[in-house]
Design a protein around this motif. Structure first.
Motif, short mmCIF file in Angstrom:
data_model
loop_
_atom_site.label_atom_id
_atom_site.label_comp_id
_atom_site.label_asym_id
_atom_site.label_seq_id
_atom_site.Cartn_x
_atom_site.Cartn_y
_atom_site.Cartn_z
N SER A 1 0.84 -33.39 -9.23
CA SER A 1 0.68 -34.83 -9.30
C SER A 1 1.96 -35.47 -9.84
N ASN A 2 2.16 -36.72 -9.45
CA ASN A 2 3.20 -37.50 -10.11
C ASN A 2 2.72 -37.80 -11.53
N HIS A 3 3.62 -38.31 -12.37
CA HIS A 3 3.29 -38.50 -13.78
C HIS A 3 3.84 -39.83 -14.25
N ILE A 4 2.95 -40.70 -14.72
CA ILE A 4 3.34 -42.04 -15.15
C ILE A 4 3.17 -42.21 -16.66
N SER A 5 2.11 -41.67 -17.21
CA SER A 5 1.78 -41.94 -18.60
C SER A 5 0.94 -40.81 -19.17
N TRP A 6 0.84 -40.76 -20.49
CA TRP A 6 -0.07 -39.80 -21.11
C TRP A 6 -1.51 -40.12 -20.71
N ILE A 7 -1.75 -41.33 -20.22
CA ILE A 7 -3.09 -41.72 -19.76
C ILE A 7 -3.50 -40.89 -18.55
N ASP A 8 -2.51 -40.37 -17.80
CA ASP A 8 -2.81 -39.53 -16.64
C ASP A 8 -3.68 -38.34 -17.03
N ILE A 9 -3.50 -37.85 -18.24
CA ILE A 9 -4.21 -36.64 -18.67
C ILE A 9 -5.71 -36.89 -18.83
N PRO A 10 -6.13 -37.86 -19.65
CA PRO A 10 -7.58 -38.10 -19.69
C PRO A 10 -8.14 -38.59 -18.35
N LEU A 11 -7.32 -39.29 -17.58
CA LEU A 11 -7.75 -39.73 -16.25
C LEU A 11 -8.12 -38.52 -15.39
N MET A 12 -7.22 -37.56 -15.30
CA MET A 12 -7.47 -36.39 -14.46
C MET A 12 -8.59 -35.51 -15.03
N LEU A 13 -8.68 -35.42 -16.35
CA LEU A 13 -9.77 -34.66 -16.96
C LEU A 13 -11.13 -35.30 -16.67
N ALA A 105 -1.85 -38.08 -6.02
CA ALA A 105 -1.01 -39.22 -6.36
C ALA A 105 -1.77 -40.14 -7.30
N ILE A 106 -1.11 -40.54 -8.38
CA ILE A 106 -1.70 -41.46 -9.36
C ILE A 106 -0.93 -42.77 -9.31
N ARG A 107 -1.67 -43.87 -9.28
CA ARG A 107 -1.06 -45.21 -9.37
C ARG A 107 -1.94 -46.05 -10.28
N TYR A 108 -1.31 -46.97 -10.99
CA TYR A 108 -2.04 -47.95 -11.78
C TYR A 108 -1.82 -49.30 -11.11
N LEU A 109 -2.91 -50.06 -10.96
CA LEU A 109 -2.85 -51.30 -10.20
C LEU A 109 -3.40 -52.47 -10.99
N THR A 110 -2.88 -53.65 -10.70
CA THR A 110 -3.43 -54.88 -11.26
C THR A 110 -4.69 -55.23 -10.47
N SER A 111 -5.39 -56.26 -10.88
CA SER A 111 -6.59 -56.67 -10.15
C SER A 111 -6.23 -57.17 -8.74
N ASN A 112 -4.96 -57.53 -8.53
CA ASN A 112 -4.50 -57.95 -7.20
C ASN A 112 -4.02 -56.78 -6.34
N ALA A 142 -6.97 -47.48 -12.16
CA ALA A 142 -6.23 -46.30 -11.72
C ALA A 142 -6.69 -45.93 -10.32
N GLU A 143 -5.73 -45.62 -9.48
CA GLU A 143 -6.03 -45.13 -8.14
C GLU A 143 -5.53 -43.69 -8.07
N VAL A 144 -6.43 -42.79 -7.73
CA VAL A 144 -6.09 -41.38 -7.62
C VAL A 144 -6.36 -40.97 -6.18
N GLN A 145 -5.31 -40.53 -5.50
CA GLN A 145 -5.44 -40.15 -4.10
C GLN A 145 -5.24 -38.65 -3.97
N PHE A 146 -6.22 -38.00 -3.34
CA PHE A 146 -6.15 -36.57 -3.09
C PHE A 146 -5.79 -36.35 -1.63
N TYR A 147 -4.91 -35.41 -1.39
CA TYR A 147 -4.49 -35.07 -0.03
C TYR A 147 -5.12 -33.74 0.37
N GLU A 148 -4.87 -33.33 1.59
CA GLU A 148 -5.39 -32.04 2.06
C GLU A 148 -4.73 -30.90 1.30
#
Length: 172
Positions: A1-13, A105-112, A142-148
């Motif tokens: 995965s890409n890595h943006i923040s320490w928040i990625d860790i609890p997100l993925m867990l 792939a991890i992305r963080y998005l605004t409400s827009n 958070a948007e988490v996209q899984f690929y094949e």
């Protein structure tokens, strides 16, 4: 995965039972070090080349026990608007173990639905800086996209790194 923040860790867990590979300094961080240790994180002292063999063996054993290992091949965090180059060294373990690799792939998005850089652990910000930002935030999307799954048979670690990077980069 890409890595943006320490928040990625609890997100993925929160999504899947995974173990992480992390730099050894994290183990000494308040709160996060404790949580990372409890989550079974594999720590590596990146200043010692001898650690690679030890950590590779540990990862191989975990893969053999059907444990999921999540790597951040960028080796650091990014702003979240692109993916940094991947370091391929620990991808060799997946090839040697003949396991499949799942690009994420991890992305963080605004409400827009535009990129939200608030959680990004970059530009000299501290763990506490991000913690305060997160605590003050009304909502984090958070948007988490899984690929094949990628079969590692007949791939080199550099070829695998290139494939993973391209897949994950396609999210941005």
């Amino acid at each position: 995965s890409n890595h943006i923040s320490w928040i990625d860790i609890p997100l993925m867990l929160s999504i899947a039972p995974v173990r992480f590979l992390s730099k050894s300094e994290i183990k000494k961080w308040p709160i996060l070090g404790y949580l990372a240790t409890r989550a079974g994180t594999i720590f590596i002292d990146r200043s010692k080349v001898s650690e690679i063999k030890k950590v590779t063996k540990e990862i191989t054993q975990l893969i053999g026990k059907d444990k999921n290992i999540l790597l951040f091949p960028e080796g650091t965090t990014s702003k979240g608007d692109s993916v940094l180059p991947f370091h391929a060294s620990f991808l060799q373990t997946a090839i040697n173990s003949r396991c499949q690799v799942l690009p994420v792939a991890i992305r963080y998005l605004t409400s827009n639905k535009t990129p939200d850089y608030m959680p990004a652990y970059v530009d000299g910000l501290s763990f506490f800086d991000i913690l305060i930002r997160v605590a003050r935030s009304k909502k984090i999307v958070a948007e988490v996209q899984f690929y094949e799954l990628i079969n590692t048979r007949d791939l080199t670690r550099r070829a695998l790194a290139k494939i993973l990077h391209q897949k994950i980069q396609s999210s941005f």
